[in-house]
Design an enzyme around this catalytic site. Structure first.
Site, PDB file in Angstrom:
ATOM      1  CG  ASP A 209      37.238  39.865  44.513  1.00 36.18           C
ATOM      2  OD1 ASP A 209      36.872  39.763  43.327  1.00 36.18           O
ATOM      3  OD2 ASP A 209      38.355  40.300  44.841  1.00 36.18           O
TER       4      ASP A 209
ATOM      5  CE  LYS B  75      41.023  39.780  47.577  1.00 34.59           C
ATOM      6  NZ  LYS B  75      39.837  40.648  47.363  1.00 34.59           N
TER       7      LYS B  75
ATOM      8  CE  LYS C 153      42.296  41.161  44.400  1.00 35.12           C
ATOM      9  NZ  LYS C 153      40.898  41.644  44.244  1.00 35.12           N
TER      10      LYS C 153
END
Length: 308
Positions: free
Chosen positions: A145, A208, A244
């Site tokens: 991430d 995300k 996400k």
């Protein structure tokens, strides 16, 4: 392809109005609710990103990842043999080895995700970001991430942003890359859309919303804009990119609403751990409480769900 984003305009009042309607959606009840909640569990990136993380609490987190819902509750729902686990375990790079070893010892194949690239501020040199990514992958992380440099968005340096994300994608190698946009710090919904597009063009497997450390994290207006960007990218290229939401998602009702929104905007095919994740640290506890109530008809006491 700067032509895709040069004339982007987002109708903010319309997006906000749509988001307010989302909050009023009726939630599902009974067995339907239990089914949606179990689906949510399989899409959770179970996360600990604290300065006081230790091997022992990461080991505890990994045990919970493999056994997210009490076995007797799953048996009551006839779901005990379906292999329900969370989608991934997410930790800092220094704790990746602990998580990998704990999951291996538990005999499960849950991927370990690691934050990297100067998380959460992004205010580190690119060389440092790339080195951190490579270290995390070397430690055994199967998902990375990363977090973008917000300054590149705020100053309109789209080619610079593309190049930074592209190099991060290259550094990830075989690992999946989720690109955190830190939407609460991008200034406008148009910037959110543009940053989403650039991140996908640069090879992100997921986009995300947040690091969870900003003042404003996952919100429905931002979610709508990012999902519309994912849909447009899919129409243009045929490539499916995951989504996400992360940060501030704490209740079972919120989790179901996010699932319903993904189904509404992107379709049922996105409701899998391969294309949808929920970033959360405390959400799983509330989901387990709701399932406990559904099965027993009573509210759980603190010692009933000791691992939550």
């Amino acid at each position: 392809e700067l032509g895709w984003i040069s004339k982007v305009h987002v109708n903010r009042p319309a997006v906000v109005r749509h988001a307010e309607q989302i909050k009023k959606w009726k939630t599902v009840k009974g067995n339907w609710q239990a089914a949606w909640l179990l689906k949510a569990v399989t899409c959770i990136d179970l996360t600990t990103l604290s300065g006081d993380d230790t091997p022992s609490n990461v080991h505890r987190l990994c045990f919970k990842a493999k056994h997210p819902i009490r076995e007797d509750l799953l048996k009551a729902l006839d779901m005990h043999d379906k292999g329900i686990t969370v989608g991934a375990v997410c930790v800092y790079p220094a704790r990746v080895t602990d998580a990998v070893n704990a999951l291996k010892a538990a005999g499960c194949n849950i991927p370990v995700a690691s934050v990297a690239a100067g998380f959460p501020s992004g205010q580190t040199p690119l060389e440092t970001k790339l080195a951190e990514i490579k270290l995390a992958v070397g430690y055994g992380a199967r998902e990375i991430d990363i977090v973008i440099s917000r300054s590149l968005v705020l100053t309109g340096q789209w080619e610079g942003l593309y190049e930074e994300i592209r190099q991060c994608r290259e550094a990830c190698g075989e690992a999946h890359m989720k690109t955190i946009l830190a939407t609460g710090e991008l200034g406008s919904l148009a910037n959110v859309y543009k940053a989403s597009m650039i991140a996908m063009m640069a090879g992100s497997d997921f986009i995300k919303t947040s690091t969870g450390k900003e003042v404003e994290n996952a919100t429905f207006p931002v979610g709508v804009v990012m999902m519309r960007a994912i849909r447009e990218f899919y129409w243009q290229t045929g490539n499916k990119v995951g989504f996400k939401p992360a940060g501030g998602i704490r209740t079972a009702k919120e989790a179901i609403t996010w699932l319903m929104l993904v189904k509404e905007e992107l379709g049922v095919e996105w409701l899998t751990p391969e294309l949808f994740r929920l970033g959360a640290s405390s959400l799983l506890g509330d989901i387990e409480k709701q399932i406990f109530y559904h099965v027993t008809g009573t509210y759980a006491l603190q010692h009933d769900l000791a691992m939550a």
